[in-house]
Design an enzyme around this catalytic site. Sequence first.
Site, PDB file in Angstrom:
ATOM      1  N   ALA A 112      -3.759   1.051  -7.857  1.00 23.03           N
ATOM      2  CA  ALA A 112      -3.629   1.394  -6.443  1.00 23.03           C
ATOM      3  C   ALA A 112      -4.520   2.591  -6.131  1.00 23.03           C
ATOM      4  O   ALA A 112      -5.330   3.005  -6.957  1.00 23.03           O
ATOM      5  CB  ALA A 112      -2.174   1.697  -6.110  1.00 23.03           C
ATOM      6  N   ASN A 113      -4.394   3.147  -4.934  1.00 22.20           N
ATOM      7  CA  ASN A 113      -5.143   4.353  -4.567  1.00 22.20           C
ATOM      8  C   ASN A 113      -4.312   5.176  -3.596  1.00 22.20           C
ATOM      9  O   ASN A 113      -3.199   4.793  -3.237  1.00 22.20           O
ATOM     10  CB  ASN A 113      -6.512   3.976  -3.977  1.00 22.20           C
ATOM     11  CG  ASN A 113      -6.375   3.119  -2.741  1.00 22.20           C
ATOM     12  OD1 ASN A 113      -5.867   3.565  -1.717  1.00 22.20           O
ATOM     13  ND2 ASN A 113      -6.805   1.866  -2.830  1.00 22.20           N
TER      14      ASN A 113
END
Length: 221
Positions: free
Chosen positions: A33-34
């Site tokens: 993810a980020n």
Amino acid sequence: AFFDEAPKPLAGKRAVITSGPTHEAIDPVRYIANRSSGRQGHAIAAALARLGAEVTLVSGPVTIADPAGVNVVHVESAREMLSAVEAALPADIAVMVAAVADWRAADSADQKMKKKPGEAPPPLQLVENPDILKTIGHHANRPRLVVGFAAETRDVAAYAADKLARKGADLIVANDVSKEGVMGGVRNQVMLVTKDGAEAWPDMDKAEVAEKLAAWIAKRF
Ligand code: CTP
Ligand code: CA
């Protein structure tokens, strides 16, 4: 009553917005993810709706609420996001704000991966995700106005101009994510890049960026 009486320059226009991060599964409990919060994309969806547009917001996993007056489609991965965007076509306006994961695990395990005593950690093989903005920018059913974002940490204008051309966008809204508090934060400082040149906006709240961008878009219609 105020909103009912406000001018609706985008009445009858359809817009599709992407927002938030994507999650790319490694196994049933782990993902890539980020730091994207979805704040900027959600605010743009809400601002376009206030100008009268019929808005579909395709959101990756976020903790913020669905904006009012918008049709929200929740997705997890980049590939799901692309399908949902294509399902929202035809549209007049596309604004691709999501921080789409560039890569996903080459194969995600069906079972939770286990540590094996004495063995090295498993290698993580990555493959590239589809580019949603580029797909929409070159689509047979391309919206009349295609807007992308660009997250850069240096040479913002040059990289943004390159993305504008490569992805078939009419506008790239570029931001410097090396600045503390932009990615995942509430403020943003952006540069608008079109084929006619670049225009830097002052530092402001993401909600203000959204208002100004929606007004910029409304002027094109
Ligand atoms: N984008 C997308 N699908 C992807 C990657 C990016 O739709 N798989 C969109 C983003 O939503 C944004 C624009 O493309 O509107 C630029 O994203 P960015 O991450 O800045 O650029 P990339 O093309 O992924 O290049 P890089 O991350 O290497 O700078
Ligand atoms: Ca990227």
